[in-house]
Design an enzyme around this catalytic site. Structure first.
Site, PDB file in Angstrom:
ATOM      1  N   TYR A   1       0.721  -1.260   0.151  1.00  0.00           N
ATOM      2  CA  TYR A   1      -0.146  -0.006   0.062  1.00  0.00           C
ATOM      3  C   TYR A   1       0.853   1.203  -0.003  1.00  0.00           C
ATOM      4  CZ  TYR A   1      -4.384  -2.729   1.073  1.00  0.00           C
ATOM      5  OH  TYR A   1      -5.394  -3.447   0.944  1.00  0.00           O
TER       6      TYR A   1
ATOM      7  N   LYS B   1       4.151 -14.435   5.022  1.00  0.00           N
ATOM      8  CA  LYS B   1       4.111 -15.146   3.823  1.00  0.00           C
ATOM      9  C   LYS B   1       5.737 -15.176   3.498  1.00  0.00           C
ATOM     10  CE  LYS B   1       2.065 -17.713   0.689  1.00  0.00           C
ATOM     11  NZ  LYS B   1       1.730 -19.177   0.986  1.00  0.00           N
TER      12      LYS B   1
ATOM     13  N   ASP C   1      -1.781 -17.801   4.708  1.00  0.00           N
ATOM     14  CA  ASP C   1      -2.641 -18.428   3.848  1.00  0.00           C
ATOM     15  C   ASP C   1      -3.164 -19.464   4.913  1.00  0.00           C
ATOM     16  OD1 ASP C   1      -0.122 -19.607   3.709  1.00  0.00           O
ATOM     17  OD2 ASP C   1      -0.624 -20.123   1.370  1.00  0.00           O
TER      18      ASP C   1
ATOM     19  N   ASP D   1      -5.599  -5.952   6.364  1.00  0.00           N
ATOM     20  CA  ASP D   1      -6.823  -5.502   5.775  1.00  0.00           C
ATOM     21  C   ASP D   1      -7.807  -6.501   5.437  1.00  0.00           C
ATOM     22  OD1 ASP D   1      -8.719  -3.963   4.586  1.00  0.00           O
ATOM     23  OD2 ASP D   1      -7.193  -3.101   2.748  1.00  0.00           O
TER      24      ASP D   1
ATOM     25  N   ASP E   1     -11.047  -8.163   7.850  1.00  0.00           N
ATOM     26  CA  ASP E   1     -12.576  -8.242   7.178  1.00  0.00           C
ATOM     27  C   ASP E   1     -12.970  -9.640   7.356  1.00  0.00           C
ATOM     28  OD1 ASP E   1     -12.128  -5.577   6.464  1.00  0.00           O
ATOM     29  OD2 ASP E   1     -13.148  -5.847   4.600  1.00  0.00           O
TER      30      ASP E   1
END
Ligand code: NAI
Ligand code: MG
Length: 332
Positions: A120, A173, A205, A229, A233
């Site tokens: 980002y 990751k 993951d 992020d 959610d």
């Protein structure tokens, strides 16, 4: 002492839930000076700018900012606003409440999301008709700063368990993004080791499967920007939806508080948005400013209403935003 608070409603349901949160703050015996400022799609339409310089400066100078949501211009608004308050961490608690129908009623986790870099950081390029690239930025300094914050957070008993021995989990990751997530992982684990905080790790993951299957395994979760992020959610889905999740963007001597949700165009303007996420964001603002007791009073009032009603449509009820807010104010 009075606190200077910038209030940015933004677009859509931001204009409905932020006033509810301000009503709650005004009901408390704390001195606030509220200054309204504009940002988002509507102001862009009018002036050409989604984030007027005046709003940026006000947020940078305030004691704290309360923000709703911006629509299509969200990235043009929230990324610079996080920078305006010099925020390096985004705190996102996801908790299931008694009385709220949740996929996983035992969920009680807090994400500490890196808030300045990763994918980002804005280094995106269209190089040809066929090719676009994105540069992922990870620094040791930002990774360590986040980790230091996480260690203090855990040590202060601010994790869901309230027990410093629970430590935190770092999700990454690094097996694939060896250089960027490799650095992030290494620095976060090194800081935990230096500070004697218990830290375990998960590949993000695998974590995305393990969290919904058994959220009780986790408490404080430290992760890179995009992962935080997405995973927060996902956690919202476990506890009853986005209408419940507050967040805090914390910097060195400033902070911005906002619901995790967006402008909800499907229900905007109807007066039926759930004000809980915005009101819990206001509770986080109170705690950040040192009004821990008042913050807890707000949480108790919200939890009481979630348990006994009235509830908005997203939680299976038929109450309006105003009715839920009035019930919370009643309990306060
Ligand atoms: P969204 O969070 O606005 O809505 C997703 C779903 O959750 C919708 O069905 C909505 O009705 C429901 N929902 C969200 N908050 C709710 C609440 N308080 N009460 C009841 N229901 C609620 O996410 P979506 O649809 O992906 O994005 C809509 C717009 O919001 C987009 O333009 C997006 O760019 C923007 N957005 C802005 C954010 C920000 O300003 N920080 C964050 C996320 C999205
Ligand atoms: Mg998001």
């Amino acid at each position: 002492m009075s606190h200077d608070i910038v209030v940015i409603e933004g677009d859509g349901i931001g204009r409905e839930v932020v006033p509810a949160a301000v009503d709650v703050l005004e009901a408390l015996p704390v001195d606030f000076e509220f200054v309204e400022a504009e940002a988002g799609d509507a102001v862009k339409e009018r002036t050409g700018e989604a984030l007027p310089a005046e709003t940026y400066e006000r947020a940078a100078e305030a004691d704290a900012t309360l923000f709703g949501a911006a629509g299509e211009t969200a990235a043009d608004v929230i990324l610079p606003l996080r920078e305006a308050v010099d925020s390096f961490v985004n705190i996102r608690p996801a908790k299931a409440y008694p009385g709220v129908d949740a996929l996983q009623p035992e969920t009680d986790v807090v994400f500490l999301r890196e808030n300045t870099e990763g994918v980002y950081s804005g280094h995106e390029n269209r190089l040809s008709d066929d090719l676009s690239t994105l540069t992922r930025v990870v620094t040791s300094s930002a990774s360590r700063e986040l980790a230091e914050f996480a260690c203090e957070f855990v040590d202060d008993g601010r994790g869901p368990a309230g027990d410093p021995d629970e430590g935190f989990t770092v999700a990454h990751k690094a097996n694939v993004m060896r250089e960027t997530d490799g650095r992030f992982r290494e620095e976060v684990l090194a800081v935990a080791d230096e500070r004697d905080v218990d830290a375990d790790e998960e590949l993000m993951d695998a974590f995305a499967t393990k969290l919904p299957l058994d959220p009780t395994q986790y408490g404080v979760i430290v992760c890179p920007n995009l992962a935080g992020d997405v995973l927060s959610d996902l956690a919202a889905g476990l506890v009853g939806g986005l209408g419940l999740l507050p967040s805090a963007n914390v910097g060195h001597d400033n902070a911005l508080f906002e619901p995790v949700h967006g402008t909800a165009p499907d229900i905007a303007g109807e007066g039926i948005a759930n004000p809980t996420a915005a009101i819990l964001s206001a509770a986080m603002l109170l705690e950040y400013l040192g009004h821990v007791e008042e913050g807890q009073r707000v949480r108790d009032a919200v939890e009481g209403v979630l348990s006994d009603g009235p509830r908005t449509g997203d939680l299976g009820g038929d109450a309006t935003t105003d009715e839920v807010t009035a019930a919370i104010l009643d309990r306060l």
